[in-house]
Every structure is written in C-alpha cells, then in structure tokens.
Scaffold this motif. Sequence first.
Motif, short mmCIF file in Angstrom:
data_model
loop_
_atom_site.label_atom_id
_atom_site.label_comp_id
_atom_site.label_asym_id
_atom_site.label_seq_id
_atom_site.Cartn_x
_atom_site.Cartn_y
_atom_site.Cartn_z
N ALA A 24 42.99 83.39 60.18
CA ALA A 24 43.11 83.21 61.64
C ALA A 24 43.92 81.94 61.88
CB ALA A 24 41.74 83.11 62.30
N PRO A 25 44.84 81.98 62.84
CA PRO A 25 45.73 80.84 63.06
C PRO A 25 45.16 79.82 64.05
CG PRO A 25 46.39 82.64 64.46
CD PRO A 25 45.19 83.13 63.69
N SER A 26 45.77 78.67 64.05
CA SER A 26 45.55 77.71 65.12
C SER A 26 46.33 78.19 66.35
CB SER A 26 46.02 76.33 64.69
OG SER A 26 45.64 75.34 65.61
N ASN A 27 46.17 77.52 67.46
CA ASN A 27 46.94 77.86 68.66
C ASN A 27 47.24 76.57 69.40
OD1 ASN A 27 44.95 77.57 71.12
ND2 ASN A 27 43.78 78.71 69.58
N ALA A 167 38.86 78.42 69.92
CA ALA A 167 38.93 79.41 68.84
C ALA A 167 39.06 80.83 69.40
CB ALA A 167 37.70 79.31 67.95
N CYS A 168 38.58 81.05 70.61
CA CYS A 168 38.66 82.40 71.20
C CYS A 168 40.11 82.80 71.48
CB CYS A 168 37.82 82.50 72.46
SG CYS A 168 38.50 81.69 73.91
N ARG A 169 41.02 81.82 71.48
CA ARG A 169 42.44 82.12 71.70
C ARG A 169 43.20 82.37 70.39
NH1 ARG A 169 42.72 77.09 75.31
NH2 ARG A 169 43.72 76.31 73.44
N SER A 170 42.48 82.38 69.26
CA SER A 170 43.12 82.55 67.95
C SER A 170 42.85 83.92 67.34
CB SER A 170 42.63 81.46 66.98
OG SER A 170 43.21 80.22 67.29
N ILE A 171 42.35 84.86 68.12
CA ILE A 171 41.93 86.15 67.58
C ILE A 171 43.05 87.19 67.61
CG2 ILE A 171 40.32 88.08 67.84
CD1 ILE A 171 39.01 85.53 66.77
N LYS A 172 43.62 87.42 68.77
CA LYS A 172 44.57 88.53 68.90
C LYS A 172 45.62 88.20 69.95
CE LYS A 172 44.75 93.56 69.39
NZ LYS A 172 44.01 94.79 69.71
N GLY A 173 46.88 88.45 69.61
CA GLY A 173 47.94 88.29 70.59
C GLY A 173 48.80 87.08 70.36
N CYS A 348 56.68 73.07 60.33
CA CYS A 348 57.44 74.05 61.10
C CYS A 348 56.61 75.31 61.30
CB CYS A 348 58.75 74.39 60.38
SG CYS A 348 59.92 73.02 60.33
N ASP A 349 56.44 75.70 62.54
CA ASP A 349 55.65 76.89 62.84
C ASP A 349 56.34 77.66 63.96
OD1 ASP A 349 53.57 78.76 62.76
OD2 ASP A 349 52.05 77.20 62.56
N GLN A 350 55.76 78.79 64.32
CA GLN A 350 56.30 79.62 65.40
C GLN A 350 55.21 80.54 65.91
OE1 GLN A 350 59.32 81.54 62.90
NE2 GLN A 350 58.19 83.47 63.03
N ILE A 351 55.51 81.28 66.95
CA ILE A 351 54.54 82.22 67.51
C ILE A 351 54.13 83.24 66.45
CG2 ILE A 351 54.32 84.18 69.09
CD1 ILE A 351 55.56 82.68 71.22
N GLY A 352 52.83 83.49 66.38
CA GLY A 352 52.29 84.51 65.48
C GLY A 352 51.48 85.55 66.24
N ASP A 353 50.80 86.42 65.51
CA ASP A 353 50.14 87.57 66.12
C ASP A 353 48.61 87.49 66.14
OD1 ASP A 353 52.50 89.08 66.72
OD2 ASP A 353 52.69 89.46 64.57
N GLY A 354 48.02 86.45 65.54
CA GLY A 354 46.58 86.36 65.55
C GLY A 354 45.97 86.61 64.18
N ALA A 355 44.68 86.91 64.18
CA ALA A 355 43.94 87.08 62.93
C ALA A 355 44.38 88.32 62.17
CB ALA A 355 42.44 87.15 63.24
N LYS A 356 44.30 88.23 60.84
CA LYS A 356 44.69 89.35 59.98
C LYS A 356 43.65 89.52 58.86
CE LYS A 356 49.74 89.13 60.53
NZ LYS A 356 49.81 88.14 61.58
N GLN A 357 43.28 90.78 58.61
CA GLN A 357 42.37 91.06 57.50
C GLN A 357 43.17 91.08 56.20
OE1 GLN A 357 39.85 94.51 57.99
NE2 GLN A 357 38.37 93.67 56.53
N LEU A 358 42.62 90.47 55.16
CA LEU A 358 43.37 90.28 53.92
C LEU A 358 42.89 91.17 52.79
CD1 LEU A 358 43.66 86.38 53.96
CD2 LEU A 358 45.26 88.07 54.88
#
Length: 359
Positions: A24-27, A167-173, A348-358
Amino acid sequence: MFSEKDFIAGQFNTIETASFEWSAPSNIALVKYWGKKENQIPANPSISFTLNNCKTITKLEVAKKSDVSSFSFDLLFEGKPKEDFKPKIQKFFERIEKYCPFLKEYHFKIDTQNTFPHSSGIASSASGMAALAMNIMSLEKALNPAMTEEYFFAKASFLARLGSGSACRSIKGQVVVWGKHAEIDNSSDLFGVEFSDIHPSFKNFQDTILLVDKGEKQVSSTVGHDLMHNHPYSERRFAQAHENLSQMKGVLSKGNVDEFIKIVESEALTLHAMMMTSMPYFILMKPNTLEIINRLWKFRTETHIPVCFTLDAGANVHVLYPENVKEKVLQFIQDELVDYCQKGHYICDQIGDGAKQLN
C-alpha cells in the motif's frame, strides 16, 4: 453507500491457517485535512494524490488458536522484531474488533517493510495501516467468500482510517477524496472514495520529495490535530477546505494546471499557518524548507514551467509537476535544490493506483 453498521461483520466460515501479502502506498494531500473529531472522523474533507514508489509491503500469516481472550501477534519490521510498533497495532486491533470480531481467534505474524527509509521523514503510518487493513480484509474475505469487491475496498479504507486517518486515502485510486462534501458523489467521513474524473494533464503527475529533515517531528500530527479544537481560525479553515475542494474538483476535471498550483500551494501554507497560530504554537518548517520554496517560485517565474510545491505536517517539500517537464525539473532540483536536502537525499515518485495484492 455504506454506513458504519454495514461494516459490522456477521457469520463467518472457519479456516485454520492462511497467508496474505499486500503493498500500500503513501499519499500526499492536495487539500489538507487538519483537525479531527472522535473515532478518526475528519473535521474537513481532503483530496490526495496516491503515490507509487513510497509504499509499505506487509505479509500477514494467521493461525487459529484456542485462547480467544486477547489479541495475539508478532511484529517484524524489515525482518527484525519491532517492539515499539506493537502498542499502535494493539490499539488498532482494539478499535476495529467491533467490525472484525474474528481477530482474537487467530495469532498473527505481521512482517512489514517500507520501500523508503523509515527515518526518512516520510509519514509511513498511512501506507503501513493501509497495507495491514488490506491483509485483514483478505482474511475476512477468506472467512466470507461472498463479499463483493466494492464492500472489500470500502471496508479496507474504513479500517485503515481507524489506524491512521490519512491511511484511508491509500487504498484505491489515483486521486482519493476523504470526508463528506456536497459536490463529491458518495463522499464519506468513514472512508475514502476514488475521484475518477481526471484530465490527461494530471495523468502520470510527478512528485519529487525533497528530504529536508529526516528526524522525528517535535510535535506529532495527533497533537496538531487536537489543537484545532480551540483554534481561533478553525471554523474558517474548515469552510475554506470545502471551498478549495469544490474548486479542485473542476481543476482536476478540466486540466487547469495554473489553478491547481494556486490551490495546492495555498493549502500547504495554510496547513502550516494553522500550526503557527494554535496555542501552543509550533513551526515544523525549517530554514531550508523556505529556501526551497523561494527558489522554486523564482524558477517558475523565470521559466514558466508548471511546477509547484506542497508540504505535509513536516519540513519536507513535495515538488509536483507534469511528466512532460520531468527532465527540466529534475535538472533544476539537481542544480539548485539538492544542497538544501539532508545529505542531498530526495525521492522520485509519481501518481500510483493504490494497494496491490502480491500473492
């Protein structure tokens, strides 16, 4: 639209052991949330860019146990026991037990790591709690296979919020709204919702994080949020956040980068103005934070390159810009800003898509 009652779990199947792994990413918030009510409810709505590279990876192993009188878990951080993290996990389990009554039936082995240094000054609570919430929801999904995907992600965001608000903003989207707002469909104080009407100008937006100060903040975000309760400017600030979110909605949809810059920088400075005008007052910016901001303003005026900054509740500077000017902005950072970073470090970072199952 889910209510709190919808997240109170019902009957479950039984499993003996299971293993899950999520990242799960930071935001980074564009319109900031500062101040909260009971049960991690935000005093105003916020909107954020989900990041891609700065993330937490958490593996959860669960085993059925006979003693159901208490929570049972081991916690490893980057492969080693981390006792000082355990009270926060204990408190998180206590907060979510009402919604996940199966927690005491299992022993948990939580093995977590960050893709960025823990002491880098980047808030890891959002990514960490989001990753843990995703794993817990994977367990609940295994116990209740009929669960819908919509419910899965909404409840994961709901649980993550109870660990760390943002953390609720790091789930999806790629872009997420948290907090009830009249103009955002299905927006809620209980969980984050994806904002999908994004103009191509904001696709692949870049975030270069300048690490001005890697140390622990003198004042925690929790204390800062609490100081908004009796703040002389709190009510106007909460109204301003609603107004700025209304504007940001149109900006992101229409691709107006110039207006984006105005709102984002104003929000960053307003956040720190609230800190400086609370009682007790405090300053989290450092001299190098201000030097970076002034040099960035000068660069933007001279080159007309659409680059701006935002800040979280700390000294580090997030430099935001479109992908098509990446080369020029990174050169500017190398030439003029890196000397103001602690040990010359930046991410260096950029927009991502949220949490991912590994797995």
